[in-house]
Design a protein around this motif. Sequence first.
Motif, PDB file in Angstrom:
ATOM      1  N   MET A  46       0.853  -1.168  -0.072  1.00 54.34           N
ATOM      2  CA  MET A  46      -0.031  -0.094   0.273  1.00 54.34           C
ATOM      3  C   MET A  46       0.700   1.287  -0.118  1.00 54.34           C
ATOM      4  O   MET A  46       0.489   2.266  -0.733  1.00 54.34           O
ATOM      5  CB  MET A  46      -0.975  -0.038   1.265  1.00 54.34           C
ATOM      6  N   TRP A  64       3.780   0.828  -3.329  1.00 48.68           N
ATOM      7  CA  TRP A  64       3.354   0.478  -4.695  1.00 48.68           C
ATOM      8  C   TRP A  64       4.287   0.998  -6.036  1.00 48.68           C
ATOM      9  O   TRP A  64       4.578   0.377  -6.832  1.00 48.68           O
ATOM     10  CB  TRP A  64       2.141   0.365  -4.862  1.00 48.68           C
ATOM     11  N   SER A 109      -0.265  -6.185  -7.189  1.00 45.66           N
ATOM     12  CA  SER A 109      -1.835  -5.922  -7.104  1.00 45.66           C
ATOM     13  C   SER A 109      -2.426  -6.467  -5.763  1.00 45.66           C
ATOM     14  O   SER A 109      -1.467  -7.017  -4.851  1.00 45.66           O
ATOM     15  CB  SER A 109      -2.592  -7.107  -8.076  1.00 45.66           C
ATOM     16  N   VAL A 114      -2.733  -2.519  -8.950  1.00 50.98           N
ATOM     17  CA  VAL A 114      -2.616  -1.024  -8.279  1.00 50.98           C
ATOM     18  C   VAL A 114      -2.077  -0.377  -9.190  1.00 50.98           C
ATOM     19  O   VAL A 114      -0.914  -0.694  -9.761  1.00 50.98           O
ATOM     20  CB  VAL A 114      -1.646  -1.220  -6.933  1.00 50.98           C
ATOM     21  N   ALA A 174      -4.657   2.291  -4.600  1.00 55.51           N
ATOM     22  CA  ALA A 174      -3.729   1.512  -3.416  1.00 55.51           C
ATOM     23  C   ALA A 174      -4.257   1.730  -1.917  1.00 55.51           C
ATOM     24  O   ALA A 174      -4.485   0.689  -1.199  1.00 55.51           O
ATOM     25  CB  ALA A 174      -2.238   2.098  -3.493  1.00 55.51           C
TER      26      ALA A 174
END
Length: 387
Positions: A111, A114, A122, A128, A134
Amino acid sequence: MAMLPLLPMLLAGFVLVSVGVGLWLLPWMVTGTLRWADAERGRAAALLGEPHEPRRPAVPEGLVERWRWVATHREVRRVLRWVPRFLGGGMALGLFGVLCVGGMLGTVVTMVGWPLLPDDASMLGIRVGNWGLALVLGVAQFALLAALTRWVLPGFVRWQARDSLTALTPSAEERLAERVDELTESRADVLDAHGAELRRIERDLHDGTQARLVAIAMRLGVARDELPEDSGALGRLLAEAQEGAEDAMTELREVIRSMYPPILADRGLEGALTSVAAGSAVETDLELGDLGRLPAAVEAAAYFVVTEALTNVAKHSGAELARVRLARKEDRLVAEVWDGGVGGVDEGGGSGVVGIRRRVAALDGTVTVTSPAGGPTVVRAELPCGS
């Protein structure tokens, strides 16, 4: 996961048996497994809020006895059946927990980092591509993994605890069988204590009460001799008292003989039966196996069975030959009396079989009587003599 080293240890013990070391080592490893299993059962009971009573079976002394215990004890078989189930379930739960916790850490990394990850990063199966996606996917995936860790994983843990309790707790039938085994093991001690008490009572009656009765009878006889011939009522009273003392001695001897015959204390069971066979009114062949050490109560019962059966042979069978055989089969003494008489024993007609059955049943033994018309008759008694 704490029991993962246990399975290789047990397997190593079985392998080492082939080279001799495991013959000594494996029983100790099985004992350690039982203690470990009992600890796991305690933890499972505490998790489920149920009472727990430690189970620590007594391990016998001696290598041969310990191996016999490992091969036959119900608790050992129960625990060894449970170990693979517990290991398999524990590994699955451990892997599930690692995946949940690792997944939450990976979600946080994905998160916030990314942009630094490959283009195919993903979450929840969705690629993402921007910060908004995200954050949404990261929060959703983290919440899902946290929910699995918070509610699903404890449910699986409780299921495994319940499974362990079920597998390790003996059923009602097994508890009854274990109780029977405990009573069987303690029966030898009870019989020994009973035999010691019989010997003590027989000795006290023989050396104490009987000796006093003999002395009283002798003094009464001396007193009668000192009286003049025309002593009248006093002489009759002394005569009656002396006869009463002699009758009491006769009855006391019968009581002692029925309780624990003195000949057993003097000669032992083999010597006593040899004397009985030699003095029997019917020619009697005696065959005695290796009887070993027997409790006094069992010796007295076996002696009673043989003497009563031979008395029946002499009184009722019309046989010219009888055979007596005694043998020990593991934890039971087998006494068998055969005669070639007319057969057709009537147990209710004063044959003495009822008394034999009562005497043997008092020690949890069994009696079988085979007596077809025309003979032969076989009286067989089996007496427990320790375990």
